[in-house]
Motif scaffolding. Structure first.
Motif, mmCIF file in Angstrom:
data_model
loop_
_atom_site.group_PDB
_atom_site.id
_atom_site.type_symbol
_atom_site.label_atom_id
_atom_site.label_comp_id
_atom_site.label_asym_id
_atom_site.label_seq_id
_atom_site.Cartn_x
_atom_site.Cartn_y
_atom_site.Cartn_z
ATOM 1 N N MET A 74 0.829 -1.205 0.000
ATOM 2 C CA MET A 74 0.000 0.000 0.000
ATOM 3 C C MET A 74 0.866 1.259 0.000
ATOM 4 S SD MET A 74 -3.044 -0.983 2.665
ATOM 5 C CE MET A 74 -3.762 0.638 2.509
ATOM 6 N N ALA A 77 2.186 1.750 -3.477
ATOM 7 C CA ALA A 77 1.172 2.292 -4.383
ATOM 8 C C ALA A 77 0.902 3.766 -4.095
ATOM 9 C CB ALA A 77 -0.122 1.488 -4.240
ATOM 10 N N ILE A 151 0.734 -8.107 -5.910
ATOM 11 C CA ILE A 151 -0.280 -7.240 -5.312
ATOM 12 C C ILE A 151 0.201 -5.791 -5.276
ATOM 13 C CG2 ILE A 151 -1.446 -6.702 -3.123
ATOM 14 C CD1 ILE A 151 -1.682 -9.769 -2.720
ATOM 15 N N LEU A 155 -1.813 -2.770 -7.059
ATOM 16 C CA LEU A 155 -2.261 -1.577 -6.326
ATOM 17 C C LEU A 155 -1.670 -0.305 -6.926
ATOM 18 C CD1 LEU A 155 -2.030 -2.818 -2.609
ATOM 19 C CD2 LEU A 155 -4.094 -2.488 -3.971
ATOM 20 N N SER A 156 -0.417 -0.372 -7.355
ATOM 21 C CA SER A 156 0.206 0.793 -7.987
ATOM 22 C C SER A 156 -0.505 1.154 -9.286
ATOM 23 C CB SER A 156 1.689 0.519 -8.261
ATOM 24 O OG SER A 156 2.418 0.392 -7.061
ATOM 25 N N THR A 159 -3.971 2.845 -8.367
ATOM 26 C CA THR A 159 -3.848 4.178 -7.777
ATOM 27 C C THR A 159 -3.295 5.178 -8.796
ATOM 28 O OG1 THR A 159 -1.683 3.544 -6.853
ATOM 29 C CG2 THR A 159 -3.597 3.390 -5.393
ATOM 30 N N GLU A 180 -5.166 5.083 3.631
ATOM 31 C CA GLU A 180 -4.717 3.703 3.463
ATOM 32 C C GLU A 180 -4.571 2.950 4.789
ATOM 33 O OE1 GLU A 180 -1.057 3.704 1.367
ATOM 34 O OE2 GLU A 180 0.019 4.906 2.848
ATOM 35 N N PHE A 209 -9.174 -5.895 0.980
ATOM 36 C CA PHE A 209 -7.820 -6.134 1.469
ATOM 37 C C PHE A 209 -7.659 -7.518 2.100
ATOM 38 C CE2 PHE A 209 -6.923 -1.319 2.231
ATOM 39 C CZ PHE A 209 -6.986 -1.127 0.869
ATOM 40 N N ILE A 239 -8.710 -5.429 -9.704
ATOM 41 C CA ILE A 239 -7.850 -4.269 -9.445
ATOM 42 C C ILE A 239 -6.870 -4.066 -10.597
ATOM 43 C CG2 ILE A 239 -5.985 -3.428 -7.955
ATOM 44 C CD1 ILE A 239 -7.462 -4.770 -5.607
ATOM 45 N N THR A 240 -6.282 -5.157 -11.077
ATOM 46 C CA THR A 240 -5.301 -5.054 -12.159
ATOM 47 C C THR A 240 -5.944 -4.546 -13.447
ATOM 48 O OG1 THR A 240 -4.038 -6.894 -11.202
ATOM 49 C CG2 THR A 240 -3.580 -6.309 -13.502
#
Length: 257
Positions: A74, A77, A151, A155-156, A159, A180, A209, A239-240
């Motif tokens: 996190m 990201a 992961i 997440l990067s 965001t 976060e 999460f 998410i990806t």
């Protein structure tokens, strides 16, 4: 002509990687969140809960390691989104879109830098955990590192994609950094699901999460219950795809405008 184009693209990627890593090295706050904060969380939590957990035969070091690895993901990201936001405000992204091959170089450079940052946090966390008595097979270590890296990159992506669409990118990146930890505390990062009761337990267990942390914690996905594995992979894929879609559409829109 093709080889010239590929060579130019590779040079731009190397230039962006060098630039992003240089900026990371000069950012003291980012280095602290990379090397200091996650291991410090692990040490503090093990110091407070480790002794009691050992008394009941609960491997708290192995448990908390997964939560701290997700915390590091996190932080990676959040730092990535802030870097992109600053680039937007500085006008770099607008310049990147008009130069052939620069978009790919910019995105690859960002992703490689995020992966290197996460790798540094991961090594620091594992070193700290082993000092605290971590007992983990090398196979599980490999799986844990693999899922942590995947992961972190996912997440990067999401965001960064959100920041690219924001009207005030720096403000959104700041909000991401502010929220976060609050969201992480509302998951199974630091306490097992059995410690939460009532309706709130279902919310904590199924918030995005928690399944991802469970994937890191379990290591080999075949050891996860079928339902838990599907939930974790569903969130990871979602998410990806969301991150990739937001990024591609935004750069395509910028080029067409």
């Amino acid at each position: 002509m093709v080889f010239t184009t590929l060579s130019t693209s590779n040079n731009k990627q190397r230039a962006f990687v060098t630039r992003d890593l240089t900026l990371l090295r000069r950012n003291t706050a980012s280095l602290i969140s990379m090397f200091v904060v996650p291991p410090l969380f692990l040490l503090c939590l093990v110091a407070v809960f480790g002794y009691s957990s050992d008394k009941i035969g609960f491997d708290y070091v192995g448990f908390i390691l997964a939560g701290c690895l997700f915390q590091a993901a996190m932080f990676t990201a959040a730092a990535s989104s802030m870097a992109v936001a600053i680039d937007i405000d500085a006008g770099l992204v607008e310049r990147v879109r008009v130069l052939p091959g620069s978009v790919g170089g910019f995105l690859v450079g960002r992703l490689i830098t995020d992966a290197i940052r996460m790798a540094g946090s991961t090594l620091t966390l594992f070193g700290t955990a082993w000092l605290c008595g971590l007992n983990m097979t090398w196979e599980k270590v490999g799986w844990t590192i693999l899922w942590s890296m995947i992961i972190a990159c996912a997440l990067s992506l999401v965001t960064d994609g959100c920041v690219l669409w924001a009207r005030r990118p720096v403000e959104l990146a700041s909000v991401i950094q502010s929220l976060e930890m609050l969201l992480l505390m509302f998951s199974t990062a630091f306490i097992p699901a059995t410690s939460v009761s009532g309706t709130l337990r279902d919310v904590v267990v199924h918030m995005p999460f928690s399944p991802l942390i469970g994937l890191i914690r379990t290591g080999n996905p075949t050891d996860l219950a079928t339902k838990d594995a599907w939930e974790a992979f569903a969130w990871l894929v979602t998410i990806t795809i969301l991150g990739i879609t937001l990024t591609i559409r935004r750069f395509s829109a910028r080029r067409d405008s």
